[in-house]
Write an enzyme that holds these catalytic residues in place. Structure first.
Site, PDB file in Angstrom:
ATOM      1  N   LYS A 126       0.838  -1.198   0.000  1.00 56.49           N
ATOM      2  CA  LYS A 126       0.000   0.000   0.000  1.00 56.49           C
ATOM      3  C   LYS A 126       0.874   1.251   0.000  1.00 56.49           C
ATOM      4  O   LYS A 126       0.671   2.176  -0.773  1.00 56.49           O
ATOM      5  CB  LYS A 126      -0.917  -0.016   1.229  1.00 56.49           C
ATOM      6  N   GLU A 155      10.525  -4.776   4.345  1.00 55.93           N
ATOM      7  CA  GLU A 155      10.579  -6.195   3.978  1.00 55.93           C
ATOM      8  C   GLU A 155      10.229  -6.369   2.502  1.00 55.93           C
ATOM      9  O   GLU A 155      10.916  -7.078   1.747  1.00 55.93           O
ATOM     10  CB  GLU A 155       9.592  -7.014   4.825  1.00 55.93           C
ATOM     11  N   GLY A 199      -4.810  -2.012   5.031  1.00 59.12           N
ATOM     12  CA  GLY A 199      -4.085  -3.180   4.519  1.00 59.12           C
ATOM     13  C   GLY A 199      -4.788  -4.486   4.847  1.00 59.12           C
ATOM     14  O   GLY A 199      -4.952  -5.368   4.004  1.00 59.12           O
ATOM     15  N   ARG A 200      -5.231  -4.632   6.085  1.00 59.51           N
ATOM     16  CA  ARG A 200      -5.843  -5.906   6.511  1.00 59.51           C
ATOM     17  C   ARG A 200      -7.263  -6.076   5.992  1.00 59.51           C
ATOM     18  O   ARG A 200      -7.892  -7.109   6.237  1.00 59.51           O
ATOM     19  CB  ARG A 200      -5.773  -6.014   8.041  1.00 59.51           C
ATOM     20  N   GLU A 204      -4.535  -6.475  14.782  1.00 55.02           N
ATOM     21  CA  GLU A 204      -4.019  -5.169  14.368  1.00 55.02           C
ATOM     22  C   GLU A 204      -5.133  -4.128  14.455  1.00 55.02           C
ATOM     23  O   GLU A 204      -4.870  -2.941  14.643  1.00 55.02           O
ATOM     24  CB  GLU A 204      -3.439  -5.239  12.937  1.00 55.02           C
ATOM     25  N   HIS A 217      -5.193 -33.114  18.283  1.00 59.27           N
ATOM     26  CA  HIS A 217      -4.087 -33.924  18.788  1.00 59.27           C
ATOM     27  C   HIS A 217      -2.915 -33.055  19.225  1.00 59.27           C
ATOM     28  O   HIS A 217      -1.788 -33.533  19.330  1.00 59.27           O
ATOM     29  CB  HIS A 217      -3.666 -34.932  17.707  1.00 59.27           C
ATOM     30  N   LYS A 263       9.509  -0.769  13.630  1.00 55.86           N
ATOM     31  CA  LYS A 263      10.120  -0.583  12.304  1.00 55.86           C
ATOM     32  C   LYS A 263      11.331   0.329  12.398  1.00 55.86           C
ATOM     33  O   LYS A 263      12.396   0.033  11.846  1.00 55.86           O
ATOM     34  CB  LYS A 263       9.102   0.030  11.332  1.00 55.86           C
TER      35      LYS A 263
END
Ligand SMILES: O=P(O)(O)OC[C@H]1O[C@](O)(CO)[C@@H](O)[C@@H]1O
Length: 546
Positions: free
Chosen positions: A206, A212, A266-267, A352, A383, A509
Site C-alpha cells: 500500500k 521487507e 491493509g488488513r 491489528e 491432537h 520498524k
C-alpha cells in the site's frame, strides 16, 4: 463524543447479570431452554451460524443488544458505509465495503464516485489477468507466464495467500507463490526451482515503503535482470499500491501499476487490487464471485435487525468474553484443510484492528479489549492443543467452521461414509464435548477408579460458535471474510477504539533500522540498553565463530 462503555447503564446491567449467569452451565442452559439450539442461530447469506453454545441466556442477549444500541453500533455502521471519516487518527474514511459495490451503485466521497474508480481498477485487473492466463502476456524472451510471485507482507500478503490456498480447487491459472518474510530463506526457497523467463512478480505494498517488501522486491528484480537484462523489468514486474509514484520510482511503468486508496486498510484489502495474485490464480469471474460473497454479508450487516444480524451478534459475544469474562484469546478452528491460513489472516484482521488501549479520543481504555486469535485446522489441533480447551483452566471461546460438501473426498477407513464425514463428525463432537463435558458422576458410573475420576472429568462450558456453509467456494470464502471484518468493527465501536489505524507497529520498524546499523558495525556506542548491547555483541561474535 462516546463515553467509555463501562460508564453506560447497559454495561452495568451486564456486569450485574453476569454475577448471576456465571453459575449456570451450558448443560443447565440447554435443559432449561430446549429450543435454544434452533433459536440461537442466525442465517447470513449462505452461512448458518449456531451461537447457542455460548454462556448466555436470552436475557444476556437482550442486554448485549441494548449495549449495541447504547453504543450506536448501527449508526456507526451506516457512517462507515456512507464514507464518513471514521478512521479519525488518520483522518480517512473506511471503505473496504466499497470494493465490492456493484458498478451502478454511486458512492460519492470527497466529490468522487468511488465505485467508478473501483471498477476502473477491477477492469484493468481483469484485462491483465486474461492476458497472463491466456499466454498473450509474455515475458521478455516471449515465453508465457507459468508462475506468479506475490511479494508483500501483512495485509499485502495474508489475504491473497490465505484465499489462494483456500480456493485451491478453483485455481486454473499460473501457479501463484507468496513471499513475505525479510528472511532470505523465504525468497530463496520460492525462487529455487523457477525460470525467470516465465515468472511474473507482483509487488504489493500500500505504501510502497515497507522495508521487507522493498528488500524482497529489489532482490527479485536482481534475479530477473541478472538472467534477462534490465529491459526485462516491465515484462516481469507489476505493482499494487496506493503510492503509484513510488512504484514508478522502482521502475514499474504506470500501465503495470494497479492502484487502491487510502480508505482501504491493509488488513481489509483483499478485495482490492491487493487480490491481483488471487485473480491470476482463479480468474476474474471467480474473483467477481468472491467480491459478491463479501457484498452479500455487507448487505446482511446493513439490513438485518440487530437481533438477527450475524456480525453484530458475534461482535457482542466477543465483547462479552473479552471484557466481562476476561478471556484473552479465541481459537478459530476451520474443519477445512484448505482454510489452514485463515487463523493467521484473522490474527492480523482482529489483532491489528482491536489491539488498542486508548479510546478514539486518546483516553486510556479501562476494560479488556482485543482478542488473541489463534488456531489450526481441525482435526490437527485435536491432537495438539485441544486438551487445554477440554480440561485447562482458561475460558477460550472457539469458532468452528465447516462445510457440508467436501472439496476433496475419499472413502473412510471403515468403508462407511467418507473422510469428509469423519472430518465433520469430529467438528460436531468437539463442539459438543467442549460445551457439555462429562460429569464426575458419569465418569464414576463407568467404574472408573476413584483416584482417576478427577482426571477423566470434563468440565465443559467452553463456549463456541459454529459457522457452517454449503461448500468452500469463492462466494462463501468472501462471506466468511466479510463476516469477520464486520465482527471486528462492531467490537471496536462498542469499545470506542479506532480499529483502522496501527500506530503500534511503527516503533519496531524504526528500531529495526537502528539495529541494522549496530549489527553491521556501522553504529558506535550503546544501543541504549544492556540486554540489546549484549545480544548484538553475541550475534557479532557468533558470526565469526567457526
Ligand atoms: O502494504 P504495506 O504498506 O507494505 O504494509 C504492509 C503491512 O504493514 C502494516 O502497515 C503494519 O504491519 C500493515 O498494516 C500492512 O498490512
Amino acid at each position: 463524543m462516546p463515553t467509555s462503555p463501562q460508564h453506560g447503564p447497559s454495561w452495568k446491567a451486564l456486569a450485574d447479570h453476569q454475577d448471576d449467569a456465571r453459575s449456570r452451565s451450558l448443560t443447565d442452559l440447554f435443559a432449561a431452554d430446549p429450543a435454544r439450539g434452533s433459536d440461537l442461530t442466525v442465517a447470513a447469506a449462505s452461512l448458518y451460524i449456531d451461537y447457542s453454545k455460548h454462556l448466555i441466556t436470552r436475557e444476556t442477549l437482550s442486554l448485549l443488544l441494548a449495549l449495541a444500541r447504547e453504543r450506536g453500533v448501527e449508526a456507526r455502521r451506516d457512517a462507515m458505509f456512507a464514507g464518513a471519516r471514521i478512521n479519525t487518527t488518520e483522518d480517512r474514511p473506511v471503505l473496504h465495503a466499497a470494493l465490492r459495490l456493484p458498478a451502478d451503485h454511486e458512492l460519492v466521497v470527497d466529490g468522487r464516485n468511488v465505485t467508478t474508480d473501483v471498477h476502473e481498477v477491477l477492469g484493468r485487473m481483469a484485462d491483465i489477468t486474461d492476458r497472463v492466463r491466456s499466454g498473450e502476456w509474455t515475458g521478455a524472451t516471449g515465453r508465457p507466464i507459468r508462475t506468479v510471485i506475490n511479494i508483500g507482507i501483512g495485509g499485502s500478503d495474508l489475504g491473497p495467500a490465505m484465499a489462494t490456498r483456500a480456493l485451491r480447487h478453483h485455481c486454473d491459472g499460473p501457479q501463484v507463490r507468496f513471499v513475505s518474510n525479510v528472511d532470505p530463506a523465504d525468497l530463496t526457497s520460492v525462487l529455487a526451482d523457477l525460470d525467470p523467463a516465465s515468472t511474473l512478480v507482483v509487488v504489493v505494498s500500500k505504501t510502497f515503503t515497507t522495508l521487507e517488501t522493498m528488500t524482497n522486491a529489489a532482490a527479485a528484480r536482481a534475479w530477473i535482470t541478472g538472467a534477462l537484462g534490465a529491459d526485462a523489468v516491465p515484462r516481469h514486474f507489476v505493482a499494487v499500491s496506493a503510492n503509484t509514484e513510488r512504484a514508478a520510482e522502482f521502475g514499474i511503468p504506470a500501465d503495470n501499476v494497479f492502484g487502491f486508496w487510502d480508505w482501504v486498510g491493509g488488513r481489509y484489502s483483499v478485495g482490492s487490487a491487493v487480490g491481483l495474485s488471487l485473480m491470476f490464480a482463479i480468474g476474474s469471474e471467480r474473483f467477481g464471485e468472491f467480491l459478491a460473497g463479501m457484498r452479500s454479508i455487507d448487505e446482511h450487516f446493513l439490513a438485518a435487525p440487530a437481533h438477527a444480524n450475524a456480525p453484530i451478534l458475534l461482535g457482542l459475544l466477543g465483547v462479552w468474553y473479552s471484557s466481562f469474562y476476561g478471556a484473552d484469546s479465541r481459537a478459530v478452528l476451520p474443519y477445512s484443510h484448505d482454510l489452514a491460513r485463515l487463523p493467521a489472516y484473522l490474527q492480523q484482521l482482529s489483532m491489528e484492528s482491536n489491539g488498542k488501549s486508548v479510546h478514539t479520543d486518546g483516553r486510556p481504555v479501562a476494560v479488556g479489549t482485543g482478542e488473541i486469535i489463534w488456531g489450526e485446522p481441525g482435526t490437527n489441533g485435536q491432537h495438539a492443543f485441544h486438551q487445554l480447551l477440554h480440561q485447562g483452566t482458561r475460558l477460550t471461546p472457539v469458532d468452528f467452521i465447516g462445510f457440508a460438501q467436501p472439496t476433496d473426498d475419499l472413502p473412510s477407513l471403515g468403508g462407511q461414509g467418507t473422510m469428509h464425514d469423519v472430518l465433520l463428525a469430529n467438528m460436531l463432537a468437539q463442539s459438543k464435548v467442549m460445551a457439555f463435558g462429562r460429569s464426575a458422576a458419569d465418569v464414576a458410573r463407568d467404574g472408573t477408579p476413584a483416584d482417576l475420576i478427577g482426571h477423566k472429568t470434563m468440565p465443559g462450558d467452553q463456549p463456541s460458535t459454529t459457522i457452517v456453509a454449503p461448500r468452500l467456494t469463492p462466494s462463501t470464502l468472501g462471506q466468511i471474510i466479510a463476516l469477520y471484518e464486520h465482527q471486528v468493527f462492531v467490537q471496536g465501536v462498542i469499545w470506542d477504539i479506532n480499529s483502522f489505524d496501527q500506530w503500534g507497529v511503527e516503533l519496531g520498524k524504526s528500531s529495526a533500522l537502528e539495529f541494522g546499523d549496530a549489527l553491521a558495525g556501522a553504529a558506535s556506542g550503546t544501543t541504549g540498553d544492556s540486554s540489546s548491547d549484549g545480544l548484538v555483541a553475541a550475534l557479532r561474535r557468533a558470526r565469526t565463530a567457526a
